[in-house]
Design a protein around this motif. Structure first.
Motif, mmCIF file in Angstrom:
data_model
loop_
_atom_site.group_PDB
_atom_site.id
_atom_site.type_symbol
_atom_site.label_atom_id
_atom_site.label_comp_id
_atom_site.label_asym_id
_atom_site.label_seq_id
_atom_site.Cartn_x
_atom_site.Cartn_y
_atom_site.Cartn_z
ATOM 1 N N MET A 1 0.863 -1.274 -0.013
ATOM 2 C CA MET A 1 -0.015 -0.138 -0.074
ATOM 3 C C MET A 1 0.776 1.275 0.063
ATOM 4 S SD MET A 1 -2.873 -1.535 -0.145
ATOM 5 C CE MET A 1 -3.895 -0.243 -0.370
ATOM 6 N N TYR A 2 2.026 1.385 0.808
ATOM 7 C CA TYR A 2 2.810 2.284 0.963
ATOM 8 C C TYR A 2 4.061 1.825 1.278
ATOM 9 C CZ TYR A 2 4.236 7.324 1.869
ATOM 10 O OH TYR A 2 4.666 8.486 1.917
ATOM 11 N N GLU A 3 5.271 2.313 0.776
ATOM 12 C CA GLU A 3 6.531 1.647 1.149
ATOM 13 C C GLU A 3 6.814 2.123 2.476
ATOM 14 O OE1 GLU A 3 10.902 1.103 -0.405
ATOM 15 O OE2 GLU A 3 9.140 1.556 -1.758
ATOM 16 N N GLY A 4 7.354 1.028 3.475
ATOM 17 C CA GLY A 4 7.588 1.287 4.638
ATOM 18 C C GLY A 4 6.436 1.018 5.567
ATOM 19 N N LEU A 5 5.344 0.900 5.273
ATOM 20 C CA LEU A 5 4.157 0.823 6.027
ATOM 21 C C LEU A 5 4.252 -0.669 6.526
ATOM 22 C CD1 LEU A 5 1.470 1.642 7.048
ATOM 23 C CD2 LEU A 5 0.430 0.516 5.026
ATOM 24 N N SER A 6 4.260 -0.508 7.991
ATOM 25 C CA SER A 6 4.205 -1.905 8.809
ATOM 26 C C SER A 6 3.456 -1.832 9.953
ATOM 27 C CB SER A 6 5.686 -2.304 9.184
ATOM 28 O OG SER A 6 5.814 -3.290 10.245
ATOM 29 N N LEU A 7 2.660 -2.890 9.876
ATOM 30 C CA LEU A 7 1.759 -3.004 11.111
ATOM 31 C C LEU A 7 1.820 -3.963 12.150
ATOM 32 C CD1 LEU A 7 -1.557 -3.371 8.533
ATOM 33 C CD2 LEU A 7 -0.770 -1.391 10.164
ATOM 34 N N GLU A 8 3.178 -4.360 12.152
ATOM 35 C CA GLU A 8 3.713 -5.593 13.041
ATOM 36 C C GLU A 8 3.479 -5.168 14.471
ATOM 37 O OE1 GLU A 8 7.854 -7.881 14.226
ATOM 38 O OE2 GLU A 8 7.913 -6.382 12.748
ATOM 39 N N ARG A 9 3.762 -3.784 14.943
ATOM 40 C CA ARG A 9 3.681 -3.178 16.286
ATOM 41 C C ARG A 9 2.380 -3.256 16.489
ATOM 42 N NH1 ARG A 9 7.413 2.001 17.101
ATOM 43 N NH2 ARG A 9 5.863 1.862 19.144
ATOM 44 N N GLU A 10 1.355 -2.816 15.638
ATOM 45 C CA GLU A 10 0.066 -2.708 16.092
ATOM 46 C C GLU A 10 -0.460 -4.306 16.327
ATOM 47 O OE1 GLU A 10 -3.369 -1.407 17.455
ATOM 48 O OE2 GLU A 10 -1.879 0.242 16.542
ATOM 49 N N ILE A 11 -0.211 -5.095 15.418
ATOM 50 C CA ILE A 11 -0.655 -6.549 15.250
ATOM 51 C C ILE A 11 -0.294 -7.053 16.689
ATOM 52 C CG2 ILE A 11 -0.443 -8.759 14.368
ATOM 53 C CD1 ILE A 11 -0.565 -7.284 11.965
ATOM 54 N N VAL A 12 0.974 -6.957 17.042
ATOM 55 C CA VAL A 12 1.621 -7.673 18.255
ATOM 56 C C VAL A 12 0.947 -6.942 19.516
ATOM 57 C CG1 VAL A 12 3.637 -7.679 19.669
ATOM 58 C CG2 VAL A 12 3.712 -8.122 17.209
ATOM 59 N N ALA A 13 0.927 -5.598 19.478
ATOM 60 C CA ALA A 13 0.432 -5.028 20.929
ATOM 61 C C ALA A 13 -1.364 -5.428 20.979
ATOM 62 C CB ALA A 13 0.353 -3.302 20.566
ATOM 63 N N HIS A 15 -2.659 -8.156 20.171
ATOM 64 C CA HIS A 15 -2.769 -9.600 20.926
ATOM 65 C C HIS A 15 -2.311 -9.850 22.000
ATOM 66 C CE1 HIS A 15 -4.492 -11.524 17.306
ATOM 67 N NE2 HIS A 15 -3.880 -10.595 16.573
ATOM 68 N N ALA A 16 -1.146 -9.026 22.089
ATOM 69 C CA ALA A 16 -0.466 -9.028 23.569
ATOM 70 C C ALA A 16 -1.390 -8.464 24.620
ATOM 71 C CB ALA A 16 0.830 -8.442 23.627
ATOM 72 N N GLN A 17 -2.086 -7.431 24.466
ATOM 73 C CA GLN A 17 -3.037 -6.823 25.324
ATOM 74 C C GLN A 17 -4.403 -7.471 25.222
ATOM 75 O OE1 GLN A 17 -2.588 -2.623 25.242
ATOM 76 N NE2 GLN A 17 -0.459 -2.631 24.163
ATOM 77 N N GLY A 18 -4.768 -8.345 24.526
ATOM 78 C CA GLY A 18 -5.859 -8.887 24.494
ATOM 79 C C GLY A 18 -7.177 -7.952 23.871
ATOM 80 N N LEU A 19 -6.677 -7.029 23.187
ATOM 81 C CA LEU A 19 -7.631 -6.187 22.568
ATOM 82 C C LEU A 19 -8.545 -6.443 21.471
ATOM 83 C CD1 LEU A 19 -5.065 -3.005 22.703
ATOM 84 C CD2 LEU A 19 -6.740 -3.782 24.767
ATOM 85 N N GLY A 20 -8.073 -7.546 21.059
ATOM 86 C CA GLY A 20 -9.174 -7.808 19.802
ATOM 87 C C GLY A 20 -8.454 -8.932 18.814
ATOM 88 N N ASP A 21 -8.565 -9.068 17.651
ATOM 89 C CA ASP A 21 -7.956 -9.883 16.807
ATOM 90 C C ASP A 21 -7.417 -9.596 15.504
ATOM 91 O OD1 ASP A 21 -7.293 -12.639 15.987
ATOM 92 O OD2 ASP A 21 -9.196 -13.331 16.366
ATOM 93 N N THR A 22 -6.741 -10.095 14.691
ATOM 94 C CA THR A 22 -6.248 -9.918 13.447
ATOM 95 C C THR A 22 -6.908 -10.820 12.410
ATOM 96 O OG1 THR A 22 -4.177 -9.296 14.067
ATOM 97 C CG2 THR A 22 -4.296 -9.514 12.007
#
Length: 136
Positions: A1-13, A15-22
């Protein structure tokens, strides 16, 4: 979608905090057709009885609109499986077909905003992008 766009931290956070799902949409073979990071219910950004799509996107190309419809359906299914009564998602009007498809599914505008980019480039807000982003 856009060079350098990374969702890794959002996905990990999420799941780690039990906020939802991917949600991961599988395409032909092992290809990834799309993904959505969703917050679900109390204790998350979504709030009571809401599934909030923090970010969602599908692979660009000739079938992007079809993939986007599948992604929206998967988000609706997640909300239903979690017993949540509302699905909340944001889209930039620089992506008019994505917006129209959401309206056709019953989404309604409740917040309008303006994005400002420096330098003034469209980023991933262009008509060929099928993307849901955080407008809260």
């Amino acid at each position: 979608m856009y060079e350098g766009l990374s969702l890794e931290r959002e996905i990990v956070a999420t799941h780690a905090q039990g906020l939802g799902d991917t949600i991961l949409l599988q395409g032909a073979g092992s290809e990834l057709d799309g993904l959505a990071v969703c917050h679900c219910g109390p204790g998350s950004e979504a709030g009571e009885d809401v599934c909030f799509v923090k970010f969602g996107a599908v692979r660009p190309g000739p079938e992007a609109a079809t993939r986007f419809e599948r992604l929206l359906g998967a988000c609706e299914q997640l909300a239903a499986e979690r017993g949540l009564g509302q699905l909340d998602a944001g889209v930039n009007l620089g992506r008019p077909d994505a917006y129209r498809r959401m309206v056709d599914r019953g989404f309604r505008t409740w917040l309008q905003g303006v994005t400002m980019h420096r330098p003034n480039e469209p980023g991933y807000s262009h008509p060929d992008a099928y993307l849901i982003d955080n407008w809260r």
